[in-house]
Every structure is written in structure tokens, then in C-alpha cells.
Design a protein around this motif. Structure first.
Motif, PDB file in Angstrom:
ATOM      1  N   ASP A  10       0.966  -1.085  -0.026  1.00 29.13           N
ATOM      2  CA  ASP A  10       0.013   0.050   0.077  1.00 29.13           C
ATOM      3  C   ASP A  10       0.847   1.258  -0.058  1.00 29.13           C
ATOM      4  O   ASP A  10      -0.022   2.241  -0.040  1.00 29.13           O
ATOM      5  CB  ASP A  10      -0.919   0.069   1.168  1.00 29.13           C
ATOM      6  N   LYS A  62      -1.503   4.390   3.031  1.00 28.54           N
ATOM      7  CA  LYS A  62      -3.080   4.056   3.819  1.00 28.54           C
ATOM      8  C   LYS A  62      -2.894   4.296   5.272  1.00 28.54           C
ATOM      9  O   LYS A  62      -2.023   4.070   5.873  1.00 28.54           O
ATOM     10  CB  LYS A  62      -3.403   2.652   3.573  1.00 28.54           C
ATOM     11  N   THR A  67      -6.303   7.542   2.187  1.00 23.95           N
ATOM     12  CA  THR A  67      -4.934   7.501   1.572  1.00 23.95           C
ATOM     13  C   THR A  67      -4.192   8.691   1.917  1.00 23.95           C
ATOM     14  O   THR A  67      -4.467   9.858   1.213  1.00 23.95           O
ATOM     15  CB  THR A  67      -4.692   6.896   0.042  1.00 23.95           C
TER      16      THR A  67
END
Length: 80
Positions: A10, A62, A67
């Protein structure tokens, strides 16, 4: 120039640089057509140059459902 690299699933690291330049030339002229009571002829010219060099980096990650993408940009701006 832009470079991106994944850091895990992520996270994304972005690094880059940019160079922008602009040149401008402006010329203004006046010429009397008749008569002695008119202003004198003239020519005015303006030459300009503008340059911007920048470097930047961001880290995208994240945080829960969000985000985030904090970053930093440094810039050198020059105008003549």
C-alpha cells in the motif's frame, strides 16, 4: 523526470525533478505619420527569461480508509 517505487503493498515512493523555461520578447514601436507637433519616434524592446528548477518527493500510504500523500518540494526560480 519522475521515479516511482512501491514499498510494500500500500505504499508508494515518488521522487522527481522538473525544469521549466520561458522566453518572452516584447517590442513596441511608434512612428509619427505627419506634422511637427507629434511625439518623436521610439522603439521599446523588452526581453525576458524565466527558469524554474524543482525537486520533489512524496510518500503515499494508507491510514485506515484514507490514503495520505505527504511530500516536499524545493524550487529555484530565476527571472531576468
Amino acid at each position: 523526470i519522475d521515479y516511482e517505487r512501491r514499498l510494500g503493498e500500500d505504499n508508494l515512493l515518488t521522487l522527481g525533478t522538473s525544469f521549466d523555461t520561458m522566453n518572452q520578447d516584447i517590442e513596441i514601436a511608434s512612428e509619427a505619420l505627419t506634422g511637427s507637433a507629434t511625439p518623436p519616434d521610439f522603439l521599446s524592446r523588452l526581453d525576458g527569461n524565466q527558469q524554474t528548477l524543482a525537486g520533489y518527493g512524496t510518500l503515499q500510504f494508507k491510514l485506515g480508509d484514507w490514503t495520505l500523500q505527504p511530500g516536499l518540494r524545493v524550487e529555484n526560480y530565476r527571472r531576468e
